[in-house]
Scaffold this active site. Structure first.
Site, PDB file in Angstrom:
ATOM      1  N   SER A   8       0.813  -1.219   0.000  1.00 30.84           N
ATOM      2  CA  SER A   8       0.000   0.000   0.000  1.00 30.84           C
ATOM      3  C   SER A   8       0.843   1.265   0.000  1.00 30.84           C
ATOM      4  CB  SER A   8      -0.910   0.011   1.233  1.00 30.84           C
ATOM      5  OG  SER A   8      -0.137   0.044   2.419  1.00 30.84           O
ATOM      6  N   ASP A  12      -0.603   8.767   6.419  1.00 31.83           N
ATOM      7  CA  ASP A  12      -0.716   8.489   7.847  1.00 31.83           C
ATOM      8  C   ASP A  12      -1.032   9.775   8.608  1.00 31.83           C
ATOM      9  OD1 ASP A  12      -0.034   5.855   7.402  1.00 31.83           O
ATOM     10  OD2 ASP A  12       2.070   6.093   7.978  1.00 31.83           O
ATOM     11  N   SER A  36     -12.499   8.372  24.910  1.00 34.63           N
ATOM     12  CA  SER A  36     -12.013   9.497  24.119  1.00 34.63           C
ATOM     13  C   SER A  36     -10.607   9.825  24.586  1.00 34.63           C
ATOM     14  CB  SER A  36     -12.925  10.713  24.309  1.00 34.63           C
ATOM     15  OG  SER A  36     -12.416  11.824  23.614  1.00 34.63           O
ATOM     16  N   GLY A 224      15.202  -7.397  19.435  1.00 35.36           N
ATOM     17  CA  GLY A 224      15.824  -7.955  18.243  1.00 35.36           C
ATOM     18  C   GLY A 224      14.878  -8.847  17.478  1.00 35.36           C
ATOM     19  N   ASP A 252       8.539  -1.663   8.546  1.00 37.70           N
ATOM     20  CA  ASP A 252       8.813  -1.504   7.120  1.00 37.70           C
ATOM     21  C   ASP A 252      10.286  -1.195   6.869  1.00 37.70           C
ATOM     22  OD1 ASP A 252       6.106  -1.910   6.517  1.00 37.70           O
ATOM     23  OD2 ASP A 252       5.646   0.201   6.821  1.00 37.70           O
TER      24      ASP A 252
END
Length: 295
Positions: A8, A12, A36, A224, A252
């Site tokens: 994708s 963000d 909330s 790790g 990522d």
């Protein structure tokens, strides 16, 4: 050699909650949950798994081809990718749809709550994997359900080794579908929570999964990661970050390092060592694509 990144591209919206989610959510009241959170800090960043991984690969000097879908509102993102030296030939624009949007809220312990609108990503299956001789390595990262299934099949038929990294998309698939991904994949990468879910849904242990692919990586945040390769498990220790600011995109960045190392012919453990270093660098900056790291 180019690396294909299926996944994708998203915007963000990142919010910071200065308290702890655990102190606001009462376990005894989950059946009538109504909470909330005050978020004094808010910013908008470029994100999405394919975009973040592509950014990391370019930081390391790799040629990268993202395969993704955006809406008409995503043209600034496409231009950003071009300016980074990313091959944008296979970024599809879907009319009448927003680019995928993630609303991410992080508490003081770096726990996150995310709301995700898939938008154009839901049509990513209409963007087939490119038939290109320069693509020798790929990754299937979180994307539209049909896109992940189809792109895995296409890569397997083309004989292109790929990493299966289901991430937040893992719950979309049942046990048989996940087993099929594993059969097609060359490597599997998950975090520890995803690893447990993968095992539960497939009925396989991590060790059993590792016997079906060349290697498996299970990340353990600051501790790790565990790496299974050639029947052996290796624990690769984490790297202490200079500062812990934002975990968004750390996974990522780690995957980008894995792909970079695999493209060099490294062992999976050596790839993971670099991944831990880049992850520590990323967490010290805000957003998924603002850190700097050179090969």
């Amino acid at each position: 050699m180019s690396i294909l990144v299926c996944g994708s591209l998203a915007f963000d919206t990142i919010m910071t909650f200065e308290g702890r989610f655990a102190e606001q959510i009462l376990p005894s009241q989950l059946h009538i949950l109504n909470v909330s959170f005050l978020v004094p800090a808010l910013r908008r960043e470029f994100g999405g798994c394919a975009g973040n991984i592509a950014y990391g690969l370019r930081q390391l000097g790799d040629d990268v081809v993202p395969l993704a879908a955006v809406g008409p509102d995503g043209q600034d993102y496409v231009e950003r990718m071009k300016n980074l030296g990313v091959d944008t030939a296979h970024l599809q624009t879907v009319k009448d749809s927003y680019t995928a949007q993630a609303m991410i809220m992080t508490d003081r312990d770096n726990n996150q709550i995310t709301a995700f609108h898939p938008g154009a990503m839901s049509m990513a299956h209409e963007n087939p994997g490119p038939a290109r001789d320069d693509i020798r390595l790929a990754i299937i990262s979180p994307d539209g359900r049909d896109a992940m299934l189809q792109h895995a099949e296409q890569l397997s038929k083309a004989g292109i080794p790929f990493m299966f990294d289901p991430g937040q998309g893992l719950p979309m698939f049942n046990g048989d579908e996940l087993k099929h991904f594993i059969e097609l994949a060359t490597w599997v990468s998950v975090n520890d929570y995803e690893g447990q879910m993968l095992c539960e849904r497939t009925g396989l242990t991590i060790e059993a999964i590792a016997q079906k692919v060349k290697g498996v990586v299970v990340t353990l945040a600051e501790h790790g990661c565990d790496v299974w390769e050639e029947g052996k498990k290796t624990t690769v220790p984490g790297v202490k970050a200079a500062e812990v600011l934002d975990p968004t995109g750390c996974g990522d960045a780690f995957r980008a390092a894995l792909l970079h190392g695999l493209a060099q012919g490294w062992t999976l453990a050596k790839c993971a060592e670099l991944g831990n270093r880049i992850g520590a660098t990323k967490i010290a900056s805000r957003g998924g694509q603002n850190y700097r790291f050179t090969a």
